[in-house]
Each structure stands twice: as C-alpha cells, then as structure tokens.
Design a protein around this motif. Structure first.
Motif, PDB file in Angstrom:
ATOM      1  N   VAL A  17     102.778  19.466 119.723  1.00  0.00           N
ATOM      2  CA  VAL A  17     102.557  18.321 120.604  1.00  0.00           C
ATOM      3  C   VAL A  17     103.500  17.217 120.159  1.00  0.00           C
ATOM      4  O   VAL A  17     103.477  16.810 118.996  1.00  0.00           O
ATOM      5  CB  VAL A  17     101.093  17.831 120.542  1.00  0.00           C
ATOM      6  CG1 VAL A  17     100.911  16.583 121.393  1.00  0.00           C
ATOM      7  CG2 VAL A  17     100.127  18.923 120.971  1.00  0.00           C
ATOM      8  N   CYS A  31      96.066  21.639 117.360  1.00  0.00           N
ATOM      9  CA  CYS A  31      97.484  21.981 117.461  1.00  0.00           C
ATOM     10  C   CYS A  31      98.038  22.334 116.088  1.00  0.00           C
ATOM     11  O   CYS A  31      97.467  21.969 115.062  1.00  0.00           O
ATOM     12  CB  CYS A  31      98.279  20.839 118.083  1.00  0.00           C
ATOM     13  SG  CYS A  31      98.184  19.283 117.198  1.00  0.00           S
ATOM     14  N   MET A  34     101.842  17.991 115.338  1.00  0.00           N
ATOM     15  CA  MET A  34     101.750  16.850 116.242  1.00  0.00           C
ATOM     16  C   MET A  34     102.676  15.756 115.735  1.00  0.00           C
ATOM     17  O   MET A  34     102.622  15.382 114.566  1.00  0.00           O
ATOM     18  CB  MET A  34     100.319  16.328 116.330  1.00  0.00           C
ATOM     19  CG  MET A  34     100.130  15.237 117.330  1.00  0.00           C
ATOM     20  SD  MET A  34      98.378  14.868 117.532  1.00  0.00           S
ATOM     21  CE  MET A  34      98.428  13.863 118.980  1.00  0.00           C
ATOM     22  N   ALA A  48      95.056  19.544 113.118  1.00  0.00           N
ATOM     23  CA  ALA A  48      96.507  19.722 113.178  1.00  0.00           C
ATOM     24  C   ALA A  48      96.996  20.267 111.845  1.00  0.00           C
ATOM     25  O   ALA A  48      96.528  19.841 110.789  1.00  0.00           O
ATOM     26  CB  ALA A  48      97.197  18.398 113.478  1.00  0.00           C
TER      27      ALA A  48
END
Length: 129
Positions: A17, A31, A34, A48
């Motif tokens: 991201v 994710c 990021m 993350a």
C-alpha cells in the motif's frame, strides 16, 4: 494499491500500500508493506510487515507490525506491537507498547506499559508512560 491524492477505502488485505496524499480506511487493514507520504487514518486495526511514515497517521484500533520507521506523528487508540520501531517525531499510544527494538527521537505518550528488549529515547518533548 497506490493512492495519489485524497480518497477513502473500505480496507481489507493488500500486498503493498503506497499513499501519497490523504486516505481514510473505513475498517481493518492488513498488508505486507505500507508507505505513507502525507496523512492516513485507519478506522480499525492495522497489520503490516513494514510501515514507513512521512507525515501523520491515526489508527483507531491496534497496530501489529514488523518494522515501523519514519518521521511525523503516529496516533494509536489501542496497543502497539512491533519488532523494530525507529521513529522521529511524536508517538501517542492509548494502550501498551510492546516492541523488541524501540528507538524514538522526539515525544511520546503511552497510556499503558512500555516493554522493549532494547530502548533508546532521545526526548525532545513531553514523554510519559
């Protein structure tokens, strides 16, 4: 997922991201990486592998991350867990902060306990835990 400008997202699972601008995630976000240049808000939990911040981020839930780095302001309503945090600026945590390697240059406010195997603080503002 690449975001340039200002938008909102429903959240969900992503690989990488990248935000350049401003984004609001309406639920949990998961994710592997990021990167934020600007502002981001997650209205849920954030997981993350790597989080890099240049700017401002607010998370209404908890953060579970491998590595967090960057500069700016990071606000977490709940707890913060990570393997390594190297941050310049301000970190505010509503709960506990559990990190393996924590290095902060700036200010921090943790409303719970700070637990770290290695802790290095350069206090350039109000700091409390």
């Amino acid at each position: 997922m690449k975001i340039i400008g200002e938008t909102t997202s429903s959240g969900g699972q992503f690989g990488n991201v990248r935000i350049t601008g401003q984004c609001t995630f309406k639920s949990d976000l998961d994710c592997s990486r990021m990167s934020i240049i600007g502002q981001a808000e997650v209205q849920g939990k954030l997981r993350a592998g790597d989080l890099k911040l240049t700017g401002e981020a607010a998370v209404r839930g908890a953060i579970d991350a491998g590595r967090i780095g960057g500069q700016g302001q990071l606000n977490i309503s709940s707890r913060l867990r990570g393997e390594q945090i190297r941050f310049t600026g301000e970190i505010n945590v509503g709960g506990d902060c559990e990190v393996g390697d924590l290095t902060i240059s700036g200010a921090f406010d943790v409303n719970g306990l700070v637990s770290a195997e290695r802790l290095e603080l350069k206090m350039y503002g109000p700091c409390k835990a």
